[in-house]
Motif scaffolding. Structure first.
Motif, short mmCIF file in Angstrom:
data_model
loop_
_atom_site.label_atom_id
_atom_site.label_comp_id
_atom_site.label_asym_id
_atom_site.label_seq_id
_atom_site.Cartn_x
_atom_site.Cartn_y
_atom_site.Cartn_z
N ARG A 1 0.85 -1.18 0.00
CA ARG A 1 0.00 0.00 0.00
C ARG A 1 0.89 1.24 0.00
NH1 ARG A 1 -5.36 -0.82 1.16
NH2 ARG A 1 -5.89 -2.95 1.74
N ASN B 1 -3.55 3.08 -0.20
CA ASN B 1 -4.07 2.51 -1.45
C ASN B 1 -3.23 1.31 -1.87
OD1 ASN B 1 -6.07 4.56 -1.86
ND2 ASN B 1 -4.40 5.92 -2.44
N PHE C 1 -11.62 -1.62 1.16
CA PHE C 1 -11.05 -0.49 0.46
C PHE C 1 -11.25 0.80 1.24
CE2 PHE C 1 -12.36 -3.60 -2.76
CZ PHE C 1 -11.14 -3.85 -3.35
N GLU D 1 -10.26 3.47 -5.11
CA GLU D 1 -9.41 2.29 -4.94
C GLU D 1 -10.17 1.02 -5.36
OE1 GLU D 1 -6.40 0.64 -1.61
OE2 GLU D 1 -8.46 0.92 -0.94
N ARG E 1 -10.45 0.94 -9.12
CA ARG E 1 -9.20 0.53 -9.78
C ARG E 1 -9.06 -0.98 -9.78
NH1 ARG E 1 -3.95 2.86 -7.68
NH2 ARG E 1 -4.86 1.94 -5.87
#
Length: 146
Positions: free
Chosen positions: A83, A88, A111, A116, A119
């Motif tokens: 992360r 993230n 999340f 995020e 994605r």
């Protein structure tokens, strides 16, 4: 689940404080076990304190491991999930691979933001975890925007 609890779970500082409290409790268990010559209590303190210490180290380093992948490959490097400073996920390919193999079950609570989750959804090109409940292409719409 209560929104305040959900918010606290996603806060890195809260998680670190909880881990430090567990380490302090383990230290107290060790001290009491040593004082009373109780080896079971001392062993429990080592296990609890060690696990909390490892968790705190991973939290500080913004890293996590996919335990299923670690078990299958025996490689820490292949099971590492990273992360960034804002929490993230960085290496989304591993998440997609884990989802494809059916042992990584993400849901919206995993999340920190809608972006995020979006994605991951777009990168993995699948919705095995049903992040898009209303099939409109936008996942986890209740999560905060960044």
């Amino acid at each position: 689940m209560n929104k305040n609890i959900q918010k606290a779970r996603k806060n890195k500082n809260v998680r670190l404080i909880v881990l430090l409290v567990i380490i302090a409790i383990a230290a107290g268990m060790w001290w009491w076990g040593d004082k009373t010559d109780n080896n079971v209590l001392k062993t429990g303190a080592i296990v609890a304190g060690g696990a909390a210490g490892i968790g705190a180290g991973l939290e500080v380093a913004d890293k996590d491991f996919d335990l299923q992948r670690l078990w299958e490959t025996g490689s820490l490097k292949k099971s590492l999930l990273e992360r960034d400073a804002e929490g993230n996920l960085i290496n989304l390919e591993q998440i997609c691979d884990a989802q494809d193999q059916g042992f990584y079950d993400y849901n919206c609570d995993d999340f920190t933001s809608q972006e995020e989750a979006q994605r991951v959804y777009e990168k993995c090109d699948t919705d095995v975890n049903r992040l898009d409940g209303d099939n409109d292409g936008m996942v986890c719409e209740h999560l905060p925007q960044k």
